[in-house]
Design a protein around this motif. Structure first.
Motif, PDB file in Angstrom:
ATOM      1  N   SER A  94       0.844  -1.196   0.000  1.00 17.09           N
ATOM      2  CA  SER A  94       0.000   0.000   0.000  1.00 17.09           C
ATOM      3  C   SER A  94       0.880   1.248   0.000  1.00 17.09           C
ATOM      4  N   LEU A  95       0.384   2.286  -0.651  1.00 18.55           N
ATOM      5  CA  LEU A  95       1.044   3.587  -0.682  1.00 18.55           C
ATOM      6  C   LEU A  95      -0.040   4.608  -0.942  1.00 18.55           C
ATOM      7  N   HIS A  96       0.119   5.806  -0.370  1.00 20.77           N
ATOM      8  CA  HIS A  96      -0.911   6.839  -0.536  1.00 20.77           C
ATOM      9  C   HIS A  96      -1.148   7.110  -2.011  1.00 20.77           C
ATOM     10  N   TRP A  97      -2.433   7.218  -2.388  1.00 17.80           N
ATOM     11  CA  TRP A  97      -2.784   7.350  -3.799  1.00 17.80           C
ATOM     12  C   TRP A  97      -2.205   8.618  -4.429  1.00 17.80           C
ATOM     13  N   GLN A  98      -1.997   9.677  -3.634  1.00 18.14           N
ATOM     14  CA  GLN A  98      -1.429  10.903  -4.192  1.00 18.14           C
ATOM     15  C   GLN A  98       0.022  10.691  -4.632  1.00 18.14           C
ATOM     16  N   LYS A  99       0.774   9.909  -3.872  1.00 17.41           N
ATOM     17  CA  LYS A  99       2.147   9.598  -4.248  1.00 17.41           C
ATOM     18  C   LYS A  99       2.176   8.731  -5.503  1.00 17.41           C
ATOM     19  N   ILE A 100       1.247   7.780  -5.565  1.00 18.15           N
ATOM     20  CA  ILE A 100       1.158   6.923  -6.751  1.00 18.15           C
ATOM     21  C   ILE A 100       0.781   7.751  -7.969  1.00 18.15           C
ATOM     22  N   ALA A 101      -0.181   8.650  -7.806  1.00 15.94           N
ATOM     23  CA  ALA A 101      -0.643   9.474  -8.924  1.00 15.94           C
ATOM     24  C   ALA A 101       0.470  10.380  -9.444  1.00 15.94           C
ATOM     25  N   LEU A 102       1.229  10.990  -8.539  1.00 18.65           N
ATOM     26  CA  LEU A 102       2.334  11.867  -8.940  1.00 18.65           C
ATOM     27  C   LEU A 102       3.375  11.083  -9.729  1.00 18.65           C
ATOM     28  N   THR A 103       3.759   9.931  -9.199  1.00 21.09           N
ATOM     29  CA  THR A 103       4.772   9.105  -9.852  1.00 21.09           C
ATOM     30  C   THR A 103       4.297   8.622 -11.214  1.00 21.09           C
ATOM     31  N   ASN A 104       3.062   8.155 -11.269  1.00 21.91           N
ATOM     32  CA  ASN A 104       2.533   7.632 -12.526  1.00 21.91           C
ATOM     33  C   ASN A 104       2.435   8.715 -13.588  1.00 21.91           C
ATOM     34  N   PHE A 105       1.965   9.908 -13.200  1.00 18.00           N
ATOM     35  CA  PHE A 105       1.799  10.979 -14.189  1.00 18.00           C
ATOM     36  C   PHE A 105       3.136  11.399 -14.774  1.00 18.00           C
ATOM     37  N   ILE A 106       4.136  11.585 -13.927  1.00 21.90           N
ATOM     38  CA  ILE A 106       5.444  12.007 -14.423  1.00 21.90           C
ATOM     39  C   ILE A 106       6.063  10.921 -15.304  1.00 21.90           C
ATOM     40  N   SER A 107       6.014   9.679 -14.841  1.00 17.48           N
ATOM     41  CA  SER A 107       6.618   8.584 -15.610  1.00 17.48           C
ATOM     42  C   SER A 107       5.871   8.358 -16.923  1.00 17.48           C
ATOM     43  N   SER A 108       4.543   8.446 -16.904  1.00 15.33           N
ATOM     44  CA  SER A 108       3.751   8.258 -18.123  1.00 15.33           C
ATOM     45  C   SER A 108       4.013   9.371 -19.131  1.00 15.33           C
ATOM     46  N   SER A 109       4.119  10.601 -18.648  1.00 17.86           N
ATOM     47  CA  SER A 109       4.372  11.733 -19.539  1.00 17.86           C
ATOM     48  C   SER A 109       5.720  11.592 -20.232  1.00 17.86           C
ATOM     49  N   PHE A 110       6.721  11.170 -19.476  1.00 16.60           N
ATOM     50  CA  PHE A 110       8.058  10.995 -20.053  1.00 16.60           C
ATOM     51  C   PHE A 110       8.096   9.827 -21.029  1.00 16.60           C
ATOM     52  N   SER A 111       7.576   8.670 -20.608  1.00 18.47           N
ATOM     53  CA  SER A 111       7.669   7.483 -21.460  1.00 18.47           C
ATOM     54  C   SER A 111       6.806   7.611 -22.707  1.00 18.47           C
ATOM     55  N   ASN A 112       5.638   8.268 -22.613  1.00 22.19           N
ATOM     56  CA  ASN A 112       4.797   8.457 -23.786  1.00 22.19           C
ATOM     57  C   ASN A 112       5.481   9.318 -24.838  1.00 22.19           C
ATOM     58  N   THR A 113       6.163  10.367 -24.397  1.00 22.54           N
ATOM     59  CA  THR A 113       6.773  11.312 -25.324  1.00 22.54           C
ATOM     60  C   THR A 113       8.153  10.879 -25.782  1.00 22.54           C
ATOM     61  N   ILE A 114       8.971  10.427 -24.847  1.00 20.38           N
ATOM     62  CA  ILE A 114      10.352  10.084 -25.174  1.00 20.38           C
ATOM     63  C   ILE A 114      10.453   8.679 -25.739  1.00 20.38           C
ATOM     64  N   GLY A 115       9.537   7.782 -25.324  1.00 21.86           N
ATOM     65  CA  GLY A 115       9.631   6.391 -25.729  1.00 21.86           C
ATOM     66  C   GLY A 115      10.496   5.608 -24.756  1.00 21.86           C
ATOM     67  N   PHE A 116      10.859   4.385 -25.131  1.00 26.26           N
ATOM     68  CA  PHE A 116      11.710   3.535 -24.290  1.00 26.26           C
ATOM     69  C   PHE A 116      11.164   3.472 -22.871  1.00 26.26           C
TER      70      PHE A 116
END
Length: 314
Positions: A77-99
């Motif tokens: 378990s981890l607070h959903w706000q921490k999960i949301a922050l991590t997911n948004f940043i990682s998704s934004s980078f991986s979607n645009t940069i690839g790899f």
């Protein structure tokens, strides 16, 4: 001493992520001239642009479900706000940069390790998320390729003339996965690595979340096409999935070039190439560039906050 080295290492890694984000933004502006992006967006009705932004927001909101489900899968378990922050940043980078296995994974490791999530747990979440990403593609594309089959452009050099065989292959893989999650309860040992299939309920949630992700992403581009387009949404969704599949497999950052080529080949016979290009430029700006810009701002804020805390502790 070890803790100090770890803090310095995290700080340097943060600077590396910032450098990558600046490169990605510069690359977007170089490939698509800044003024061209503005003109393309300006030529699209405000209502269409609003829909595109709304679908983008819903898509990135749905993506948070990948990591939330991943934590549930490993019984952590981890607070959903921490999960949301991590997911948004990682998704934004991986979607645009690839790899995605490099960019998104590195960001997840940086943030989750800070919150005392073990390396093994992070690796399991990363594998779970990247696997889930494909489940929606196979499910939605499999169904559409059988319900609404269309001819594959010869330029793609695929061994099939239509998408129907791909539909059967995709749905067969999904059927095997669901049956496996229902009847296989023991861990699988592959190359000395242990893999445990999720429960049937978790597998269904994976498919639902990933399918919504793909549906919202396609909706962004569809809403930016001319209002009187000759394609209905289901027809376009199949074309979009084929183009994205080709782009992701190519591993070119954001599918750049490959995705556009397939879309143009498929749509230009009924929609003017200029209109398709304008929509795709706006799509790149709305779905990739804007989230990356926001993610970079969040990353900078996080680095400043972490550096300030480090200086105060020091």
């Amino acid at each position: 001493m070890h803790k100090k080295l770890q803090l310095n290492g995290n700080f340097l890694f943060g600077l590396l992520l910032l450098a990558i984000s600046v490169w990605a933004i510069a690359n977007e502006l170089r490939e698509y001239n800044y003024h061209d992006i503005l003109r393309a967006i300006a030529s699209i009705p405000l209502q269409s642009l609003s829909w595109a932004i709304g679908f983008t927001a819903m898509g990135y909101f749905v993506m948070v479900g990948y990591d939330i489900l991943g934590f549930a899968y490993i019984h952590r378990s981890l607070h959903w706000q921490k999960i949301a922050l991590t997911n948004f940043i990682s998704s934004s980078f991986s979607n645009t940069i690839g790899f995605a296995l490099l960019t998104g994974s590195a960001i997840r490791y940086r943030f989750y390790s800070r919150w005392q999530v073990s390396k093994i747990a992070i690796a399991q979440i990363i594998a779970f998320v990247n696997f889930t990403f494909w489940l929606g593609m196979f499910t939605v594309a499999g169904l559409l390729f059988l319900i609404h089959p269309f001819v594959i452009p010869l330029q793609l050099h695929l061994p099939f003339t239509t998408v129907s065989p791909l539909g059967w292959i995709f749905l067969s893989l999904m059927g095997i996965y669901l049956i496996g999650s229902l009847v296989i309860h023991r861990p699988l040992i592959i190359r000395n690595h242990e893999f445990r299939l999720p429960s049937f309920q978790t597998s269904l949630m994976q498919i639902i979340i990933s399918s919504l992700d793909w549906i919202f992403a396609a909706s962004v581009l569809y809403s930016l096409l001319p209002i009187n387009t000759a394609y209905n949404y289901l027809d376009f969704l199949g074309i979009y999935l084929l183009a994205m599949f080709a782009g992701v497999v190519s591993n070119v950052p954001g599918g750049l070039g490959v995705f556009e080529t397939v879309i143009l080949l498929m749509l230009s016979n009924k929609i003017s190439a200029a209109a398709v290009l304008a929509a795709m430029l706006a799509y790149r700006g709305v779905y990739y560039f804007l989230p990356l810009l926001l993610a970079t701002a969040l990353l900078i804020f996080d680095e400043v906050k972490s550096s300030t805390q480090y200086i105060i502790k020091k």
